[in-house]
Scaffold this motif. Structure first.
Motif, mmCIF file in Angstrom:
data_model
loop_
_atom_site.group_PDB
_atom_site.id
_atom_site.type_symbol
_atom_site.label_atom_id
_atom_site.label_comp_id
_atom_site.label_asym_id
_atom_site.label_seq_id
_atom_site.Cartn_x
_atom_site.Cartn_y
_atom_site.Cartn_z
ATOM 1 N N ALA A 217 0.952 -1.236 0.048
ATOM 2 C CA ALA A 217 -0.110 0.029 0.013
ATOM 3 C C ALA A 217 0.902 1.253 0.056
ATOM 4 N N GLY A 218 1.998 1.432 -0.809
ATOM 5 C CA GLY A 218 2.674 2.664 -1.106
ATOM 6 C C GLY A 218 3.922 2.781 0.108
ATOM 7 N N ARG A 219 3.752 1.727 1.078
ATOM 8 C CA ARG A 219 4.761 1.762 2.084
ATOM 9 C C ARG A 219 6.128 1.473 1.587
ATOM 10 N N LYS A 220 7.121 1.808 2.299
ATOM 11 C CA LYS A 220 8.527 1.030 1.857
ATOM 12 C C LYS A 220 8.611 -0.520 2.131
ATOM 13 N N ARG A 221 9.586 -1.071 1.591
ATOM 14 C CA ARG A 221 9.747 -2.722 1.539
ATOM 15 C C ARG A 221 11.264 -2.707 2.200
ATOM 16 N N LEU A 222 11.600 -3.554 2.686
ATOM 17 C CA LEU A 222 12.927 -3.907 3.226
ATOM 18 C C LEU A 222 13.222 -5.354 2.313
ATOM 19 N N LEU A 223 14.212 -5.166 1.777
ATOM 20 C CA LEU A 223 14.746 -6.405 0.924
ATOM 21 C C LEU A 223 16.123 -6.990 1.550
ATOM 22 N N LEU A 224 15.984 -8.079 1.946
ATOM 23 C CA LEU A 224 17.243 -8.601 2.860
ATOM 24 C C LEU A 224 17.688 -9.592 1.783
ATOM 25 N N PHE A 225 19.185 -9.531 1.404
ATOM 26 C CA PHE A 225 19.742 -10.519 0.545
ATOM 27 C C PHE A 225 21.263 -10.612 0.870
ATOM 28 N N ASP A 226 21.873 -11.537 0.336
ATOM 29 C CA ASP A 226 23.346 -11.682 0.275
ATOM 30 C C ASP A 226 23.985 -10.724 -0.566
ATOM 31 N N ASN A 227 25.469 -10.545 -0.295
ATOM 32 C CA ASN A 227 26.277 -9.721 -1.238
ATOM 33 C C ASN A 227 26.564 -10.078 -2.471
ATOM 34 N N GLU A 238 19.779 2.469 -7.504
ATOM 35 C CA GLU A 238 18.912 3.463 -8.117
ATOM 36 C C GLU A 238 17.551 3.103 -8.192
ATOM 37 N N PHE A 239 17.178 1.899 -8.833
ATOM 38 C CA PHE A 239 15.893 1.572 -9.043
ATOM 39 C C PHE A 239 15.296 1.135 -7.509
ATOM 40 N N ALA A 240 15.950 0.689 -6.724
ATOM 41 C CA ALA A 240 15.391 0.363 -5.108
ATOM 42 C C ALA A 240 15.287 1.763 -4.808
ATOM 43 N N ASP A 241 16.197 2.763 -4.747
ATOM 44 C CA ASP A 241 15.814 4.034 -3.862
ATOM 45 C C ASP A 241 14.692 4.611 -4.670
ATOM 46 N N GLU A 242 14.489 4.576 -5.884
ATOM 47 C CA GLU A 242 13.313 5.317 -6.340
ATOM 48 C C GLU A 242 12.109 4.887 -6.078
ATOM 49 N N LYS A 243 11.929 3.418 -5.971
ATOM 50 C CA LYS A 243 10.622 2.752 -5.854
ATOM 51 C C LYS A 243 10.204 2.412 -4.239
ATOM 52 N N GLY A 244 11.426 2.851 -3.353
ATOM 53 C CA GLY A 244 10.866 2.853 -2.030
ATOM 54 C C GLY A 244 11.520 1.410 -1.481
ATOM 55 N N ILE A 245 12.511 0.774 -1.700
ATOM 56 C CA ILE A 245 12.970 -0.487 -1.559
ATOM 57 C C ILE A 245 14.159 -0.310 -0.777
ATOM 58 N N VAL A 246 14.192 -0.488 0.442
ATOM 59 C CA VAL A 246 15.225 -0.579 1.629
ATOM 60 C C VAL A 246 16.133 -1.641 1.251
ATOM 61 N N LEU A 247 17.329 -1.578 0.840
ATOM 62 C CA LEU A 247 18.245 -2.660 0.630
ATOM 63 C C LEU A 247 19.222 -2.935 1.858
ATOM 64 N N LEU A 248 19.270 -4.269 2.387
ATOM 65 C CA LEU A 248 19.984 -4.516 3.568
ATOM 66 C C LEU A 248 20.563 -6.121 3.317
ATOM 67 N N THR A 249 22.002 -5.939 3.462
ATOM 68 C CA THR A 249 22.895 -7.356 3.089
ATOM 69 C C THR A 249 23.003 -7.887 4.481
ATOM 70 N N LEU A 250 23.062 -9.292 4.094
ATOM 71 C CA LEU A 250 23.551 -10.291 5.543
ATOM 72 C C LEU A 250 25.152 -10.112 5.267
ATOM 73 N N PRO A 251 25.511 -10.315 6.683
ATOM 74 C CA PRO A 251 26.893 -10.119 6.978
ATOM 75 C C PRO A 251 27.803 -11.019 5.878
ATOM 76 N N PRO A 252 28.776 -10.249 5.305
ATOM 77 C CA PRO A 252 29.578 -11.301 4.345
ATOM 78 C C PRO A 252 29.839 -12.326 4.764
ATOM 79 N N ASP A 253 29.755 -13.525 3.845
ATOM 80 C CA ASP A 253 29.994 -14.822 4.031
ATOM 81 C C ASP A 253 29.499 -15.651 5.168
ATOM 82 N N THR A 254 28.274 -15.146 5.491
ATOM 83 C CA THR A 254 27.293 -15.937 6.254
ATOM 84 C C THR A 254 25.983 -16.312 5.810
#
Length: 434
Positions: A217-227, A238-254
């Protein structure tokens, strides 16, 4: 301006804990150059950056350093320790509280590779003696061609249609046959290796946005993924920022211990795939290819992502004993073996028939490269099939008219033929006077 954007890109990856490689920095700069060319083509020309651009960039920004990243296996072993993981969660929990994400706004994405026709060892029930049973085996297709499936799930249990990457350069029409029960919203991509790349990753995040924007419903989404490096191009971010998708990566190599999809979903996913390959072999398949993979993947997903159904109340105090009694009755009547054999034969014949129909289709392509949404692929295939049907009908009609004309010419042999004056008058032969 361009240098500032590249510096922001480097800082962004640093904050995500996945430092940019030299190639990624050059790609980001070329992307910025492409953006400027669209606005001022005369000023910037139409050439990519030169081979020595990175060295010049580093010389002008001495605070940007080039350091050596250690080998993956060593990093992976050292990363899996309590202090590193706790430090990440100490940031993660306040981050969630600050943004106030609801469960249906927290998403996890990951990709996994499948060897298309590669089955696994199975436990079987048999009367064969132990010495002989140690050498039991079954001939498998052993198609080791790789395909990649990208999945995304939410903390609320939602799943979006997958993206499937197949090895190849062209989308073949037979992949989109009506007999393949794949979700119409699924996205099919092709690459030379069967693995994802930066272009396909960009198409995936567009696919993700299309399927999740209404749910949130127009709110931001958090996308958790590996690096993975293909997820971290400048276009992707840039696409993620434009569409309100907050990117968060897992700790490297975990990812192998913290990635939710990797830990809880992909193992049963591959188990169901190997079962599908084994079942196809039992049904007479000698080759398990892309068509078979696409035909099976929908059922494999349903089994993997099935929701927990409420347990049914038993109909008797001892349902296991009832089942045993029913089996005993059938066996005593001599019908159990016959029923199972007939059922197995029917399944085998059906599977063989459907597989043959798919493989006998013309090997036509509907697109070169890129991605195709599955429902659009079906429509385009149907249009091509209709065009082929009309073409074949016209060819058959021309052949029929030519044959009819040849027969008419043969019947009129020895008689003068009148010129076609456009009238449909019946021809009357004239008797010759001796």
């Amino acid at each position: 301006m361009a240098s500032r954007a590249v510096l922001e890109f480097i800082d962004r990856l640093d904050r995500l804990g996945i430092e940019a490689t030299g190639a990624e920095v050059v790609d980001a700069a070329n992307y910025m150059l492409k953006q400027r060319l669209a606005v001022e083509p005369d000023r910037w020309g139409n050439k990519p950056l030169g081979d020595h651009w990175l060295q010049r960039f580093l010389k002008h920004h001495p605070n940007i350093r080039v350091v050596k990243r250690r080998a993956r296996e060593r990093e992976r072993k050292e990363a899996v320790n309590y202090a590193n993981i706790k430090a990440w969660f100490d940031k993660w929990i306040p981050f969630l509280a600050e943004h106030g994400f609801a469960a249906n706004e927290i998403w996890n994405m990951d990709e996994t590779g499948f060897m298309i026709g590669f089955g696994r060892d199975q436990w079987v029930v048999t009367r064969v003696e132990k010495k002989v049973s140690q050498n039991l085996s079954i001939a498998m297709p052993q198609n080791r061609e790789t395909s990649t499936v990208i999945e995304a799930i939410s903390a609320a249990g939602d799943v979006i249609p997958p993206m499937i990457v197949l090895k190849g350069k062209r989308h073949m029409a037979k992949w989109y046959d009506e007999s393949i029960p794949l979700d119409g919203g699924a996205l099919i991509g092709v690459s030379d290796s069967g693995y994802t790349n930066s272009d396909l990753a960009l198409e995936w995040i567009k696919h993700f946005h299309r399927h999740t924007k209404q749910r949130c419903a127009g709110r931001k989404r958090l996308l958790l993924f590996d690096n993975h490096e293909t997820h971290l191009t400048m276009e992707f971010i840039e696409f993620a920022d434009e569409k309100g998708i907050v990117l968060l990566t897992l700790p490297p190599d975990t990812a192998h211990i913290l990635q939710p999809l990797d830990v809880g979903v992909f193992q049963p996913y591959k188990h169901h795939h190997s079962q599908a390959v084994n079942a196809a072999v039992k049904d007479g398949a000698i080759d398990f290819n892309k068509l078979d993979f696409l035909a099976c993947i929908s059922d494999e997903r349903k089994k993997t992502f099935k929701s927990a159904a409420p347990a049914r109340a038993p109909t008797s105090a001892n349902p296991s004993a009832d089942a045993v009694r029913q089996l005993g009755k059938a066996a005593e009547a001599g019908k159990l073996g016959q029923i199972l054999a007939c059922k197995d034969l029917a399944r085998t014949k059906t599977a063989e028939y459907v597989r043959r129909l798919r493989k006998e289709q013309a090997n036509r392509q509907i697109q070169s490269g890129g991605v195709v949404r599955y429902e659009n692929g079906r429509k385009r295939k149907a249009e091509r099939d209709e065009q082929e049907r009309v073409k074949a009908a016209r060819k058959a009609e021309r052949s029929r008219l030519a044959k009819h004309s040849s027969e008419d010419n043969g019947n009129n042999e020895g008689y003068p033929l009148e010129e076609d004056n456009g009238l449909n008058e019946e021809y009357i032969p004239v008797k010759r006077i001796k």
